[in-house]
Enzyme design. Structure first.
Site, PDB file in Angstrom:
ATOM      1  N   HIS A  55      -3.896  -7.488  37.171  1.00 41.35           N
ATOM      2  CA  HIS A  55      -4.775  -6.950  36.130  1.00 41.35           C
ATOM      3  C   HIS A  55      -6.163  -6.631  36.699  1.00 41.35           C
ATOM      4  O   HIS A  55      -6.675  -5.522  36.534  1.00 41.35           O
ATOM      5  CB  HIS A  55      -4.869  -7.952  34.977  1.00 41.35           C
ATOM      6  CG  HIS A  55      -5.729  -7.507  33.844  1.00 41.35           C
ATOM      7  ND1 HIS A  55      -5.228  -6.832  32.754  1.00 41.35           N
ATOM      8  CD2 HIS A  55      -7.066  -7.599  33.646  1.00 41.35           C
ATOM      9  CE1 HIS A  55      -6.218  -6.544  31.922  1.00 41.35           C
ATOM     10  NE2 HIS A  55      -7.354  -7.008  32.436  1.00 41.35           N
ATOM     11  N   GLU A  56      -6.738  -7.610  37.378  1.00 42.34           N
ATOM     12  CA  GLU A  56      -8.103  -7.396  37.898  1.00 42.34           C
ATOM     13  C   GLU A  56      -8.102  -6.332  38.991  1.00 42.34           C
ATOM     14  O   GLU A  56      -8.984  -5.475  39.043  1.00 42.34           O
ATOM     15  CB  GLU A  56      -8.692  -8.703  38.427  1.00 42.34           C
ATOM     16  CG  GLU A  56      -8.675  -9.870  37.441  1.00 42.34           C
ATOM     17  CD  GLU A  56      -9.181  -9.526  36.068  1.00 42.34           C
ATOM     18  OE1 GLU A  56     -10.052  -8.642  35.944  1.00 42.34           O
ATOM     19  OE2 GLU A  56      -8.697 -10.132  35.082  1.00 42.34           O
ATOM     20  N   GLU A  89      -9.290  -2.135  28.848  1.00 40.76           N
ATOM     21  CA  GLU A  89      -8.464  -3.343  28.729  1.00 40.76           C
ATOM     22  C   GLU A  89      -7.035  -3.041  28.282  1.00 40.76           C
ATOM     23  O   GLU A  89      -6.080  -3.552  28.875  1.00 40.76           O
ATOM     24  CB  GLU A  89      -9.129  -4.365  27.806  1.00 40.76           C
ATOM     25  CG  GLU A  89     -10.470  -4.910  28.331  1.00 40.76           C
ATOM     26  CD  GLU A  89     -10.369  -5.520  29.729  1.00 40.76           C
ATOM     27  OE1 GLU A  89      -9.246  -5.753  30.213  1.00 40.76           O
ATOM     28  OE2 GLU A  89     -11.434  -5.751  30.352  1.00 40.76           O
ATOM     29  N   GLU A 101     -20.009  -9.308  32.632  1.00 40.35           N
ATOM     30  CA  GLU A 101     -19.457  -8.655  31.449  1.00 40.35           C
ATOM     31  C   GLU A 101     -19.581  -9.610  30.258  1.00 40.35           C
ATOM     32  O   GLU A 101     -19.298 -10.789  30.406  1.00 40.35           O
ATOM     33  CB  GLU A 101     -17.979  -8.297  31.651  1.00 40.35           C
ATOM     34  CG  GLU A 101     -17.433  -7.462  30.500  1.00 40.35           C
ATOM     35  CD  GLU A 101     -15.992  -7.005  30.696  1.00 40.35           C
ATOM     36  OE1 GLU A 101     -15.349  -7.415  31.678  1.00 40.35           O
ATOM     37  OE2 GLU A 101     -15.530  -6.240  29.852  1.00 40.35           O
ATOM     38  N   HIS A 161      -7.892  -2.861  37.538  1.00 43.93           N
ATOM     39  CA  HIS A 161      -9.144  -2.405  36.923  1.00 43.93           C
ATOM     40  C   HIS A 161      -9.956  -1.533  37.891  1.00 43.93           C
ATOM     41  O   HIS A 161     -10.826  -0.782  37.446  1.00 43.93           O
ATOM     42  CB  HIS A 161     -10.019  -3.601  36.535  1.00 43.93           C
ATOM     43  CG  HIS A 161      -9.870  -4.059  35.110  1.00 43.93           C
ATOM     44  ND1 HIS A 161      -9.893  -3.196  34.036  1.00 43.93           N
ATOM     45  CD2 HIS A 161      -9.744  -5.304  34.584  1.00 43.93           C
ATOM     46  CE1 HIS A 161      -9.776  -3.890  32.912  1.00 43.93           C
ATOM     47  NE2 HIS A 161      -9.676  -5.178  33.214  1.00 43.93           N
ATOM     48  N   GLY A 172     -10.400 -15.518  31.858  1.00 48.93           N
ATOM     49  CA  GLY A 172      -9.354 -15.642  32.869  1.00 48.93           C
ATOM     50  C   GLY A 172      -9.837 -15.212  34.239  1.00 48.93           C
ATOM     51  O   GLY A 172      -9.635 -15.909  35.233  1.00 48.93           O
ATOM     52  N   ALA A 173     -10.455 -14.045  34.300  1.00 51.50           N
ATOM     53  CA  ALA A 173     -10.916 -13.504  35.574  1.00 51.50           C
ATOM     54  C   ALA A 173     -11.747 -12.271  35.300  1.00 51.50           C
ATOM     55  O   ALA A 173     -11.770 -11.775  34.174  1.00 51.50           O
ATOM     56  CB  ALA A 173      -9.732 -13.131  36.460  1.00 51.50           C
ATOM     57  N   MET A 174     -12.422 -11.776  36.356  1.00 53.06           N
ATOM     58  CA  MET A 174     -13.337 -10.652  36.154  1.00 53.06           C
ATOM     59  C   MET A 174     -13.256  -9.667  37.312  1.00 53.06           C
ATOM     60  O   MET A 174     -13.298 -10.051  38.479  1.00 53.06           O
ATOM     61  CB  MET A 174     -14.764 -11.197  36.000  1.00 53.06           C
ATOM     62  CG  MET A 174     -15.798 -10.130  35.754  1.00 53.06           C
ATOM     63  SD  MET A 174     -15.482  -9.260  34.196  1.00 53.06           S
ATOM     64  CE  MET A 174     -16.095  -7.635  34.631  1.00 53.06           C
ATOM     65  N   GLU A 175     -13.177  -8.391  36.946  1.00 52.21           N
ATOM     66  CA  GLU A 175     -12.863  -7.315  37.889  1.00 52.21           C
ATOM     67  C   GLU A 175     -14.071  -6.744  38.623  1.00 52.21           C
ATOM     68  O   GLU A 175     -14.033  -5.576  39.048  1.00 52.21           O
ATOM     69  CB  GLU A 175     -12.147  -6.193  37.133  1.00 52.21           C
ATOM     70  CG  GLU A 175     -13.029  -5.381  36.152  1.00 52.21           C
ATOM     71  CD  GLU A 175     -12.998  -5.862  34.711  1.00 52.21           C
ATOM     72  OE1 GLU A 175     -12.674  -7.039  34.468  1.00 52.21           O
ATOM     73  OE2 GLU A 175     -13.312  -5.051  33.818  1.00 52.21           O
TER      74      GLU A 175
END
Ligand code: PHE
Ligand code: ZN
Length: 869
Positions: A302-303, A325, A126, A306, A266-269
């Protein structure tokens, strides 16, 4: 989408559906850090409505080794590749394109595409990173199904992970092995992921509400595996919560999470394979603070969340970014609020909004939650897209209520499952479920800037008529000089002289229901008749609308309200207001200070109140929040006044602070239960206030020496360093030594050094940059040192001589060549520079101007242009 207007922008209005779809992507990776080859077979299908279009695929800097269409090699006249785009003359029918490319993960410092982190190989796609791996229609509305084959040397890369479900694995005989993964859900390329290397895991198998057996794994480098347990628990809690609260189940046989030390965000889904910045996974009580644990849980949620809001229903185009988001932040915030204290979560969010998002919305980089054009989409991963986007969803939730909101969400997921959606699709689902016309509500997405509500109260003692006149105004922002009224749900309450609530509804030119007015026009008037005395009004309970309120209260009224309000968030909010009045020189500053001190005394004596809540009340509005509320920011004066107020309040409360500090010692000693964390929060707040009164910092030294949690140890170290205690150097040296092999804990002390509230912190930052601690390629390290300095050290960054600005700007220039996204974020620290007083504005402008011509990336150039524009 193409840059068809030649103005350098991508425009929302230019959106066109893809002429070619990719139905299936089959990829084979021969993984090697120095040179990886990627073989790709794409099944392409033309849109019958748009015949005659060439196939255009994105591919950034790829070394093309082979290209075939339907099994026949293409010659130079059959295709064109310019380093950014691959074009193939219209094949006229569905076809299969096979390509082979070579890429170089070990040279990839951007951390976009396939890159190396330590001994791991990882991806980050992303928004537009996939095109650095192989050719693809790299846009979210192209959603192939995937089969991913990974091959690599078994000793260096024993674990091979990709999206979806594992299909098979086998040895290849030459010390190499292979793993095949299949992702059956239509998934855009930005959610593609692989991870390979020596990874260990913690694991748990569970059965979902729908009856699917799912294996949950959290992976990390072998030495870190034990610190993954808390994150694994958070995955399970997230999965269960989405089942309960939104009726959403998990849809694959495995859910993998990988921790990486080098990660830009932070992180990725990524579908079925979330990749995380290690700081949002690794934790135990010896190395992580309570705040870290809570942040880990919320980012994991959060991830995970998603998977429905973002993955199952994805985006039509990047203008819709907040559709995933903002919605997912809303969902993870609800998750944390349901699991822990709702009031404390609201306080945390409102601090972030007022301190940072409001500033963004008022500065040079302000943009709507749905922008209508962009140059570089990476620059739009902002507090506005995330936090304001979540607030807009909360406004909708407030307007329609939980049940109708849930019905709207069910409809949104059902209607758009497997599709690439727009905000219009989202609003249509909620309009259908609620029977409301959401046309005016939709303006929240189009209009930048924080709305302001000015409220005037008039009371006619003779008739008992009481009116509230509410004026709505949104300030101009770049490119948007004129604003229209928004639909704002304004909560209100009126109290009579005895503190009872007046429940008679007002006459109004707005829809009013129990305690809430739906504002739609620039001005509304609410009128009550025949009241016996002048009532005391209160507004915006729970911060239901993300607006700035202007209401004139006397100090007596604020004091009364502070006693009347039972709701924790509203009490906190009143204390913030009192502190702001005390600080920003309202005519009644001294009276406000005295009242604030009285209320704090009561709070500190109230042992029935949640200690963490009391700690929040002790935390006065921070520098950013205060700076947001003045026309011109005089940095030294603002910081100075805040310090003076803290000194004064601490003196008033010294005995109470000491007694709470001591009384909470046992509960605070360890453990991650709510009361234990709460006790530490209040103790650490007390410690900080007490340390400002004691130049020897004896208490902080004792806490540092005796600490058996990172929460206690780090709070003590902060006090020692920031109040420049005699024991500071020794404590810092001991801490450095003890954790020298742990990059995440190292980042913690570095951030403390970088935020020492003193202009001379600059020299410490420079010294660290010259030391072995500095790692320009590691985003966490850059943020710990330079990000903290620029964003959280007003006295250092805003030095009169401009040296703070110059340091940051110079580093932006060199980081831009390493990792443009990290550099661009750092540059954002200048977003409010036009509101700084003249002695700061000049040097800031010079530092920015000196960057012109020095930034090679579109990210940096776009931001610089907007900052100077
Ligand atoms: N989509 C990620 C999230 O919000 C953030 C992200 C954006 C990560 C871009 C990497 C790159 O969870
Ligand atoms: Zn997200």
């Amino acid at each position: 989408m193409s840059l068809s207007r030649g103005d350098g922008f991508v425009h929302l209005a230019d959106y066109r559906a893809p002429a070619w779809r990719v139905l299936h992507a089959g990829l084979v990776f021969e993984l090697d850090p120095a040179a990886t080859t990627v073989e790709s077979v794409l099944s392409l299908e033309p849109d019958p409505a748009r015949p005659g279009q060439p196939v255009t695929l994105d591919g950034e800097g790829l070394e093309l080794l082979a290209i075939e269409l339907d099994g026949r090699a293409l010659g130079g006249d059959g295709y064109a590749y310019d380093g950014h785009q691959l074009t193939i003359l219209d094949p006229g029918r569905a076809c299969e394109l096979r390509t082979r490319v070579r890429i170089h993960p070990d040279a990839n410092t951007r951390l976009e595409g396939l890159y190396q982190s330590g001994r791991l190989l990882l991806t980050q796609c992303e928004a537009q990173g996939f095109r650095r791996i192989t050719f693809m229609a790299d846009r979210p509305d192209v959603m192939p199904r995937w089969r991913i084959t990974l091959r690599a040397a078994r000793d260096a890369f024993p674990v091979l992970l990709a999206n979806g479900n594992p299909v098979s694995s086998r040895g290849l005989g030459d010390g190499r092995h292979e793993a095949v993964w299949e992702n059956p859900h239509p998934t855009p390329a930005y959610l593609f992921a692989i991870a390979a290397g020596e990874l260990g895991r913690v694991t748990k198998t569970l059965r979902t509400a729908e009856g699917r057996e799912v294996e949950l794994n959290v992976w990390a480098e072998p030495g870190d595996v034990e610190r993954c347990r808390y994150a694994l628990g958070a995955v399970e809690r997230s999965l269960r919560w989405d089942e309960r609260r939104f009726g959403r189940g998990y849809d694959l046989d495995v859910f993998n999470v990988v921790a990486a030390q080098d990660f830009t965000m932070g992180a990725m889904e990524n579908k079925g394979l979330n990749i995380f910045n290690a700081r949002y996974i690794l934790a135990d009580e010896a190395t992580a603070t309570d705040a870290d644990f809570l942040a880990i849980e919320s980012v994991v949620a959060h991830e995970y969340l998603h998977n429905w809001s973002g993955n199952r229903v994805t985006l039509r185009d990047w203008f819709q970014l907040s559709l995933k988001e903002g919605l997912t932040v809303f969902r993870d915030t609800e998750f944390s609020s349901d699991l822990h204290s709702r009031a404390l979560k609201r306080i945390e969010v409102v601090r972030l909004l007022r301190g940072r998002q409001f500033a963004e919305d008022a500065g040079a980089l302000a943009h709507p939650v749905r922008p209508d054009r962009y140059k570089e989409i990476s620059n739009f991963y902002t507090l506005t897209i995330y936090e304001k986007g979540a607030e807009i969803i909360r406004v909708l939730h407030t307007l329609v209520g939980e049940d109708t909101f849930r019905a709207g969400m069910d409809r949104y997921f059902a209607d758009n499952d497997g599709k690439a959606a727009t905000l219009e699709d989202f609003l249509a689902a909620h309009a259908a479920a609620s029977g409301r016309d959401l046309a005016q509500f939709a303006r929240w997405y189009a209009q930048a800037g924080t709305p302001e509500l000015a409220i005037r109260a008039d009371f006619d003692a003779a008739s008992g008529d009481y009116t509230l006149t509410i004026d709505q105004h949104t300030p101009a922002t770049p490119g948007q000089p004129e604003k229209q009224p928004l639909l704002i749900p304004l909560r209100f309450a009126l109290y009579d002289a005895d503190g009872g609530e007046i429940t008679t509804p007002p006459e109004a030119d707005a829809v009013v229901r129990e305690g809430m007015a739906e504002l739609t026009a620039a001005r509304h008037v609410l009128r009550w008749r025949g009241l016996r005395g002048r009532p005391l009004p209160a507004f915006n309970h729970g911060f239901a609308a993300p607006v700035k309120l202007q209401v004139d209260y006397s100090v007596d009224e604020l004091a009364r309200l502070a006693r009347l309000e039972r709701d924790a968030f509203n009490r906190w909010d009143l204390l913030q207001r009192l502190a702001t009045d005390a600080l920003l020189g309202a005519a009644h500053a001294e009276a406000a200070t005295q009242t604030l001190s009285d209320v704090l005394a009561d709070l500190l004596e109230d042992t029935s109140a949640d200690p963490a809540f009391v700690a929040e009340c002790l935390a006065l509005p921070d520098f950013d929040t205060l700076a947001e509320q003045v026309d011109e920011v005089d940095v030294e004066a603002l910081v100075g006044r805040r310090e003076e107020l803290l000194d004064r309040l601490a003196e008033d409360q010294v005995e109470r602070l000491q007694s709470r500090y001591e009384a909470l010692a046992d509960v605070a000693a360890g453990g991650l239960d709510g009361p234990e964390m709460s006790a530490r929060a209040l103790r650490n707040a007390c410690l900080s206030w007490l340390t400002r009164l004691d130049p020897q910092a004896a208490l902080a030294e004792a806490q540092f020496a005796a600490a058996n949690t990172m929460t206690a140890r780090l709070a003590a170290l902060r006090c020692l360093l920031h109040f420049q205690a005699p024991g500071a150097e020794a404590a810092l040296a001991a801490f450095q030594q003890q954790f020298r092999h742990d990059p995440l804990v190292t980042d913690k002390w570095i951030a403390l050094v970088a935020t020492r509230p003193h202009p001379e912190a600059l020299a410490d930052v420079e010294a660290l940059m010259a030391s072995n601690w500095w790692k320009a390629t590691n985003p966490n390290r850059v943020r710990a040192l330079l990000g903290s300095f620029a964003r959280s050290n007003p006295l250092g960054f805003h030095r009169r001589d401009g040296a703070g600005y110059r340091l940051v700007a110079t580093q932006v220039a060199s980081l831009d060549a390493i990792n443009p996204q990290v550099a661009a974020r750092l540059l954002g620290a200048f977003e409010s520079w036009r509101r700084w007083t003249a002695p700061h504005r000049g040097p800031a402008r010079e530092a920015l101007a000196a960057l012109e011509g020095k930034l090679g990336s579109p990210d940096g150039r776009d931001l610089l242009e907007r900052l100077l524009g």
